[in-house]
Design an enzyme around this catalytic site. Structure first.
Site, PDB file in Angstrom:
ATOM      1  N   LYS A  91      -3.830  -2.156   8.572  1.00  0.00           N
ATOM      2  CA  LYS A  91      -3.932  -2.675   7.366  1.00  0.00           C
ATOM      3  C   LYS A  91      -3.131  -4.241   7.244  1.00  0.00           C
ATOM      4  CE  LYS A  91      -4.783  -0.985   3.544  1.00  0.00           C
ATOM      5  NZ  LYS A  91      -3.976  -0.113   2.939  1.00  0.00           N
ATOM      6  N   SER A 133       1.144  -2.552   6.440  1.00  0.00           N
ATOM      7  CA  SER A 133       1.229  -1.291   5.720  1.00  0.00           C
ATOM      8  C   SER A 133       2.639  -0.763   6.613  1.00  0.00           C
ATOM      9  CB  SER A 133      -0.025  -0.324   5.923  1.00  0.00           C
ATOM     10  OG  SER A 133       0.198   0.778   5.631  1.00  0.00           O
ATOM     11  N   GLU A 137      -2.123  -9.018  -5.628  1.00  0.00           N
ATOM     12  CA  GLU A 137      -1.600  -7.858  -6.577  1.00  0.00           C
ATOM     13  C   GLU A 137      -0.442  -7.979  -7.577  1.00  0.00           C
ATOM     14  OE1 GLU A 137      -3.815  -4.439  -3.498  1.00  0.00           O
ATOM     15  OE2 GLU A 137      -1.826  -5.026  -3.415  1.00  0.00           O
ATOM     16  N   HIS A 143     -22.035  -8.420 -14.767  1.00  0.00           N
ATOM     17  CA  HIS A 143     -21.845  -6.998 -14.922  1.00  0.00           C
ATOM     18  C   HIS A 143     -21.403  -6.481 -13.589  1.00  0.00           C
ATOM     19  CE1 HIS A 143     -24.056  -7.138 -18.613  1.00  0.00           C
ATOM     20  NE2 HIS A 143     -24.579  -7.781 -17.928  1.00  0.00           N
TER      21      HIS A 143
END
Ligand code: ARG
Length: 459
Positions: A283, A277, A290, A156
């Site tokens: 970043k 980025s 992804e 969970h």
């Protein structure tokens, strides 16, 4: 360009409809398989004396020339040929003349296209299998190096019990093994030859279906000619197996994306597979996992497309089936690229933060089951022990401490059977070590797992 069927028609096709109807721009991918299929067919026609051996040889030589020209780059299939099957036949007739018109004896494009796509897919399945093995090997290398690295295990998305990182990584090796098995099962059904079913009913020409099937390396032949030209189950099965591969790739991608966040910090991205980025200088983005996660959507989409394409189609061949190719082609490209990218990511794209992982398992109550099991070993019924440990957790939470910060006296206030050795029992390394049931995360079990995978994958 006049069509094979022009003699039966009065006018030419509307140019837009001609383009709309054509598949050459994508089924040209099947060129080598189409030639292979035609060579086997021509050979069989010669052997069965349907064609003279001179004609058979002439056709085969012509087809070999077309193949060479294609491989050298001096010939490429293109419009106005309608599809790859017509394209090769037209080219053959151009090349060798009237004899070329005998190639299509005793067959139809319906059994031909079914044969081509099976030959193509069989080859791709074998390549995908190698790509999956490569990914398994990469995971195995990390697993082997991290037997004693601990990682919080979750259910969970809540801290549950600590695990050996090797055990966690090997869970993916298992998943990918099932993917390999599934592909082999699909391959067995891909490897059945429809050639000789002709349009749908078979043929009066004295063909030898076993000969062509054997020439092309098929295990068996379709028993029913109608089924042979109508069956696209194998396409759906292949894309379905691929959808599961993508779901596995997507799940590991998701974990990597979480692991490299500041919040988790279980791993970091190396510069080999991370991107920056355009705006925020600090970043380092996990674009690769992804993208893999994102590309899962298109393979699921192809599965849905194929199921829908087939669902209302009456027997036997219908042109709807031309729509089977692009989903299959794109599925093969997508899963091959994603498997390669994930392998590179695992090989050189991530590094585990072993110190953070070690620290992470020290800072929670994921050893609570072990406190309960400690009492169980002292003959306290599990449900009772469970309740006692619940009370201890509550007590610790109010005092903002962990089990290891309790004194023995505090433990004994909850149950008299607690002894000094409780502290050893709740140490995360011992917690993991003790889970020695078969298939558990105990180091001895994971060692067995590791050895068995090494034997299977590295032998
Ligand atoms: N291009 C067609 C396909 O991909 C080939 C078979 C066409 N057969 C026919 N009878 N129209 O399915």
């Amino acid at each position: 360009m006049s069509k094979v069927w022009s003699d039966r028609f009065d006018t030419s096709l509307n140019p837009f409809i001609e383009e709309f109807n054509a598949s050459i721009n994508f089924d040209k991918k099947l060129i080598l398989e189409d030639i292979q299929c035609s060579i086997a067919h021509a050979k069989m026609l010669g052997k069965s004396k349907v064609l003279s051996s001179e004609d058979s040889i002439k056709i085969i030589e012509g087809l070999e020339i077309i193949k060479d020209q294609f491989l050298k780059g001096t010939f490429s299939p293109q419009p106005p040929s309608e599809d790859i099957h017509y394209c090769i036949e037209e080219k053959l007739i151009n090349l060798i003349g009237e004899t070329g018109k005998k190639l299509h004896t005793g067959r139809s494009r319906n059994d031909q296209v079914g044969t081509d796509i099976r030959l193509w897919l069989r080859k791709k399945i074998d390549k995908i299998d190698v790509l999956i093995v490569n990914l398994q090997k990469s995971l195995l290398v990390h697993a082997d190096a991290n037997l004693y690295t601990l990682i919080p295990g979750y259910t969970h998305m809540q801290r549950a019990q600590p695990l050996s990182l090797a055990h966690h990584l090997l869970a993916y090796v298992e998943m990918f093994q099932r993917d390999r098995q599934r592909l082999q099962e699909v391959r067995a059904r891909v490897n059945v030859c429809p050639l000789g079913a002709a349009a749908l009913a078979g043929t009066k020409i004295k063909i030898d279906r076993y000969f062509t099937a054997d020439e092309l390396g098929f295990d068996s032949i379709y028993k029913n000619s109608i089924d042979a030209v109508s069956d696209r189950d194998f396409c759906i099965e292949f894309v379905s197996a691929s959808a599961l591969i993508m779901s596995h790739l997507s799940r590991i991608s998701e974990e990597i994306i979480l692991w490299v966040t500041d919040e988790f910090s279980y791993a970091k991205l190396t510069d080999r597979c991370a991107t920056g980025s355009s705006l925020m200088p600090q970043k380092k983005n996990p674009d690769i996992p992804e993208l893999i996660r994102g590309k899962t959507g298109r393979v699921y989409g192809h599965l849905q497309a194929l199921l829908t394409i087939i669902k209302g189609v009456p027997l036997s061949y219908n042109k709807d089936f031309q729509e089977d190719k692009e989903p299959i082609f794109d599925t093969v490209t997508t899963i091959s690229n994603c498997l390669k990218a994930m392998t590179i990511l695992i090989d050189e794209g991530i590094e585990f933060n072993v110190d953070n992982l070690t620290e992470a398992v020290e800072k929670d109550f994921s050893n609570a089951t072990d406190v309960a099991d400690y009492l169980v070993e002292k003959n306290v019924p599990f449900r009772k022990a469970y309740q006692i440990v619940g009370q201890i957790v509550k007590y610790c939470l109010t005092k903002k401490i962990l089990f290891k910060d309790l004194t023995l006296e505090e433990f004994q206030k909850f149950h008299i059977q607690f002894q000094q050795d409780i502290f050893e029992n709740i140490n995360p390394v011992n917690v993991v070590k003790s889970r020695n049931s078969i298939g558990g995360t105990g180091f001895d079990q994971v060692k067995i797992e590791l050895n068995s995978w090494k034997k299977q994958l590295l032998a």
